[in-house]
Write a protein that holds these residues in place. Structure first.
Motif, PDB file in Angstrom:
ATOM      1  N   VAL A  23      46.275  39.090  40.001  1.00  0.00           N
ATOM      2  CA  VAL A  23      46.568  40.416  40.554  1.00  0.00           C
ATOM      3  C   VAL A  23      47.566  41.157  39.667  1.00  0.00           C
ATOM      4  O   VAL A  23      47.425  42.357  39.383  1.00  0.00           O
ATOM      5  N   GLY A  24      48.580  40.416  39.185  1.00  0.00           N
ATOM      6  CA  GLY A  24      49.562  41.027  38.283  1.00  0.00           C
ATOM      7  C   GLY A  24      48.923  41.512  36.998  1.00  0.00           C
ATOM      8  O   GLY A  24      49.228  42.612  36.512  1.00  0.00           O
ATOM      9  N   ALA A  25      48.014  40.696  36.446  1.00  0.00           N
ATOM     10  CA  ALA A  25      47.325  41.090  35.212  1.00  0.00           C
ATOM     11  C   ALA A  25      46.460  42.326  35.444  1.00  0.00           C
ATOM     12  O   ALA A  25      46.462  43.269  34.633  1.00  0.00           O
TER      13      ALA A  25
ATOM     14  N   LEU B 235      38.355  41.822  31.982  1.00  0.00           N
ATOM     15  CA  LEU B 235      39.392  41.002  31.350  1.00  0.00           C
ATOM     16  C   LEU B 235      40.102  40.110  32.371  1.00  0.00           C
ATOM     17  O   LEU B 235      40.476  38.974  32.057  1.00  0.00           O
ATOM     18  N   THR B 236      40.274  40.621  33.595  1.00  0.00           N
ATOM     19  CA  THR B 236      40.887  39.789  34.644  1.00  0.00           C
ATOM     20  C   THR B 236      39.986  38.610  34.974  1.00  0.00           C
ATOM     21  O   THR B 236      40.456  37.467  35.137  1.00  0.00           O
ATOM     22  N   GLY B 237      38.672  38.869  35.069  1.00  0.00           N
ATOM     23  CA  GLY B 237      37.729  37.775  35.311  1.00  0.00           C
ATOM     24  C   GLY B 237      37.737  36.761  34.185  1.00  0.00           C
ATOM     25  O   GLY B 237      37.718  35.538  34.419  1.00  0.00           O
ATOM     26  N   ALA B 238      37.776  37.264  32.936  1.00  0.00           N
ATOM     27  CA  ALA B 238      37.809  36.362  31.787  1.00  0.00           C
ATOM     28  C   ALA B 238      39.087  35.527  31.785  1.00  0.00           C
ATOM     29  O   ALA B 238      39.059  34.317  31.497  1.00  0.00           O
TER      30      ALA B 238
ATOM     31  N   GLY C 282      40.870  34.654  34.403  1.00  0.00           N
ATOM     32  CA  GLY C 282      40.772  33.664  35.474  1.00  0.00           C
ATOM     33  C   GLY C 282      39.941  32.461  35.065  1.00  0.00           C
ATOM     34  O   GLY C 282      40.321  31.306  35.312  1.00  0.00           O
ATOM     35  N   MET C 283      38.790  32.731  34.399  1.00  0.00           N
ATOM     36  CA  MET C 283      37.926  31.619  33.987  1.00  0.00           C
ATOM     37  C   MET C 283      38.578  30.808  32.877  1.00  0.00           C
ATOM     38  O   MET C 283      38.484  29.574  32.843  1.00  0.00           O
ATOM     39  N   PHE C 284      39.242  31.488  31.944  1.00  0.00           N
ATOM     40  CA  PHE C 284      39.858  30.797  30.807  1.00  0.00           C
ATOM     41  C   PHE C 284      41.017  29.905  31.246  1.00  0.00           C
ATOM     42  O   PHE C 284      41.167  28.775  30.775  1.00  0.00           O
ATOM     43  N   MET C 285      41.840  30.403  32.194  1.00  0.00           N
ATOM     44  CA  MET C 285      43.050  29.679  32.590  1.00  0.00           C
ATOM     45  C   MET C 285      42.798  28.619  33.653  1.00  0.00           C
ATOM     46  O   MET C 285      43.445  27.572  33.665  1.00  0.00           O
TER      47      MET C 285
ATOM     48  N   ALA D 220      29.586  46.290  36.830  1.00  0.00           N
ATOM     49  CA  ALA D 220      29.362  45.092  36.018  1.00  0.00           C
ATOM     50  C   ALA D 220      30.651  44.283  35.894  1.00  0.00           C
ATOM     51  O   ALA D 220      30.640  43.051  36.020  1.00  0.00           O
ATOM     52  N   GLY D 221      31.768  44.979  35.658  1.00  0.00           N
ATOM     53  CA  GLY D 221      33.056  44.295  35.584  1.00  0.00           C
ATOM     54  C   GLY D 221      33.417  43.625  36.893  1.00  0.00           C
ATOM     55  O   GLY D 221      33.926  42.495  36.920  1.00  0.00           O
TER      56      GLY D 221
END
Length: 433
Positions: A11-13, A30-33, A35-38, A290-291
Motif C-alpha cells: 500500500v505504501g509503494a 509495478l505494485t503487483g510486480a 508483491g510477486m518479487f518480494m 490491465a494493471g
C-alpha cells in the motif's frame, strides 16, 4: 514477513507512486510486480505477459471504447441545445423552474454518454450562462450541475459499470438494467430538493414568468425525440435481450453519427476529434484495467486478499456493519483517486469479504457506483468540481459547498438501496435469459 507488514509495504509503494504523479496503470503494475518479487517464488515475466494479454482482448471490454466514442460524438453535436429547448417549456410552472433543466438534462445526457465529466461539461456549457443570465442563485446552479452530472456514472450505459463488470465477471447487461431505478430515484430526489428549496425560499429565485401554450410545448418536445430514440435503441435492445452491451454500443455509435449528421454538426474535423479523444480515454482505462488485473493476480499469489478476508471475518461484522465501514473507506479513497481507479484498486480485496457475508455482487456494484459518485463531488480530486471550475471560474471550495446537499442526497440513496435492495434487483430479475 507478517500479513500486516506485506500490506503496509505494498500500500505504501502504491500510494507513494501515485503521489509522485505516476500513471495509475503503471503504479498498479509495478505494485503487483513488487508483491510477486518480494513475497512469492512465482515466475514474474510469464504471469505479467499472460495477464496483460488475457485482459486486453475481452469481448465485454469492447463496449467501453464504443460507448466513449458515442459520448464524444454527442458531446460535439447539438444534442444539448436541443435538450434545453425541448425541456424549458415544460418546467415554467414547476417550483425551481429552469434549475430542473440541469437535473433532467444531466439525466438524459448521462443515458447517452456514460461519463460523469462529459455530462458536466456538456450540460454546463449550455445551462450555466443561461441560468446566470436569469439570476438563479449561484449555489443552486453549481450544486444541481455538480450533483446531477454524477448520474453519468450510474444511468446506463455507464463506463464505470462496464469496468466493474469486467473486473468482477458480472453480467454488464444486468448491471446496466440494475442502474435504471436507482438513477430514477436520484433524479427524483434532486428535483424534490430543488422544488422544496424554491417553496421555502421563493425570494432567492427570479420572478420570471414562463408561459407556453400546450401547442408550443408539443412543438418544443419534437427536439427531444432523437435523444429519446437513441436511449430507447441502446437500452431497449439490451433489456429485451436482442443485443449484448457491445452490440448495443455499436448501434449507439451509428445512431449518434446519424444524429450529428441530421443536426448539421457532423464533419471530418469533428469526427477525427471524437475518435482521437475516445482512443486516448479508452487506452487510459484499458491500461488501468490491465494493471489492476495483474495486481489482482499478484495478490492471489501472495494470499493477502484471502487472509485479509479471513481476518475481517474474525470481527464477525454483519452485512450492515461491513457496508458502513466500506462507505467511509470508499469516500475517503475517492477524495484522492478517480472513480475507475477506486473500483479497480479495491475489487480484488473487497469482493471476497462481500461474498463471505452474503451480499449480492450485482447489488454491490450499484452501491459502489453511488458511493463513487459521491467522490466525484468531494475535494481535492472531485472530477466534476474541476470540470465546473473550468466552465465557471468559481473557487473549487465554493463549488464543493454548493454540491454538499447533493452529496448528502447520494448518501441517503445508499441508505435507501440498503434498506430496500429491490430498488436495484427488481428489474434485473425480470430480464430475459
Amino acid at each position: 514477513m507478517s500479513e500486516l507488514a506485506m500490506i503496509l509495504v505494498l500500500v505504501g509503494a502504491l500510494f507513494g507512486m501515485l503521489a509522485m504523479g505516476m500513471w495509475v496503470g503503471f503504479a498498479l503494475s509495478l505494485t503487483g510486480a513488487l508483491g510477486m518479487f518480494m513475497f512469492t517464488s512465482a515466475p514474474l515475466g510469464p504471469i505479467l505477459a499472460t495477464t496483460f494479454w488475457g485482459h486486453s482482448h475481452s469481448w465485454a471490454l469492447a463496449a467501453l471504447p464504443l460507448f466513449i466514442l458515442m459520448g464524444e460524438i454527442l458531446l460535439r453535436s447539438r444534442l444539448s441545445e436541443d435538450m434545453f429547448s425541448g425541456l424549458t417549456p415544460w418546467l415554467g410552472k414547476v417550483p425551481g423552474k429552469l434549475l430542473h433543466v440541469n437535473i433532467l438534462g444531466c439525466a438524459i445526457f448521462a443515458a447517452v454518454s456514460g461519463s460523469s465529466a462529459a455530462t458536466a461539461a456538456t450540460i454546463g456549457k449550455m445551462s450555466v450562462p443561461e441560468l446566470q443570465k436569469r439570476n438563479y442563485p449561484d449555489s443552486l446552479i453549481l450544486g444541481t450541475l455538480a450533483g446531477s452530472a454524477t448520474l453519468g456514472l450510474l444511468i446506463p450505459p455507464s463506463i464505470i459499470l462496464i469496468v466493474y463488470g469486467v473486473s468482477t465477471e458480472q453480467s454488464i447487461a444486468r448491471l446496466f438494467i440494475a442502474g435504471i431505478l436507482p438513477g430514477i430515484l436520484l433524479v427524483s430526489m434532486f428535483a424534490a430538493f430543488v422544488a422544496i428549496t424554491a417553496l421555502m425560499k421563493p425570494e432567492i429565485f427570479p420572478k420570471e414568468e414562463l408561459n407556453f401554450s400546450f401547442r408550443e410545448k408539443l412543438s418544443a418536445s419534437k427536439r427531444l425525440i432523437p435523444v429519446i430514440a437513441l436511449i430507447a435503441g441502446v437500452i431497449g435492445s439490451i433489456y429485451a435481450g436482442i443485443a449484448s452491451p457491445t452490440d448495443a454500443a455499436a448501434v449507439g455509435v451509428v445512431l449518434s453519427l446519424v444524429l450529428a449528421w441530421s443536426s448539421g454538426s457532423l464533419s471530418w474535423k469533428m469526427f477525427r476529434e471524437s475518435v482521437m479523444n475516445a482512443t486516448i480515454t479508452s487506452c487510459m482505462i484499458a491500461f488501468i484495467l490491465a494493471g489492476a488485473a495483474f495486481l489482482t493476480v499478484s495478490m492471489g499469489f501472495t494470499g493477502i486478499p484471502r487472509n485479509l478476508a479471513s481476518w475481517i471475518d474474525t470481527f464477525n461484522l454483519g452485512p450492515w456493519a461491513l457496508l458502513a465501514a466500506l462507505t467511509v473507506f470508499f469516500i475517503v479513497l475517492g477524495c484522492f483517486l478517480d472513480g475507475i481507479s477506486v473500483v479497480v484498486l479495491t475489487t480484488a480485496i473487497i469482493m471476497p469479504m462481500i461474498e463471505s457475508v452474503g451480499i449480492d455482487p450485482l447489488w454491490f456494484g450499484i452501491y459502489l457506483v453511488i458511493v463513487v459518485e459521491m467522490s466525484q463531488i468531494t475535494p481535492p480530486v472531485g472530477f466534476n468540481l474541476f470540470v465546473i471550475q473550468g466552465l465557471t471560474g468559481q473557487n473549487i471550495f465554493k463549488i464543493a459547498m454548493a454540491a454538499l446537499p447533493f452529496f448528502l442526497l447520494l448518501l441517503l440513496a445508499v441508505v435507501l438501496i440498503t434498506i430496500f435492495p429491490q430498488i436495484v434487483t427488481a428489474l434485473p430479475g425480470l430480464m430475459k435469459g
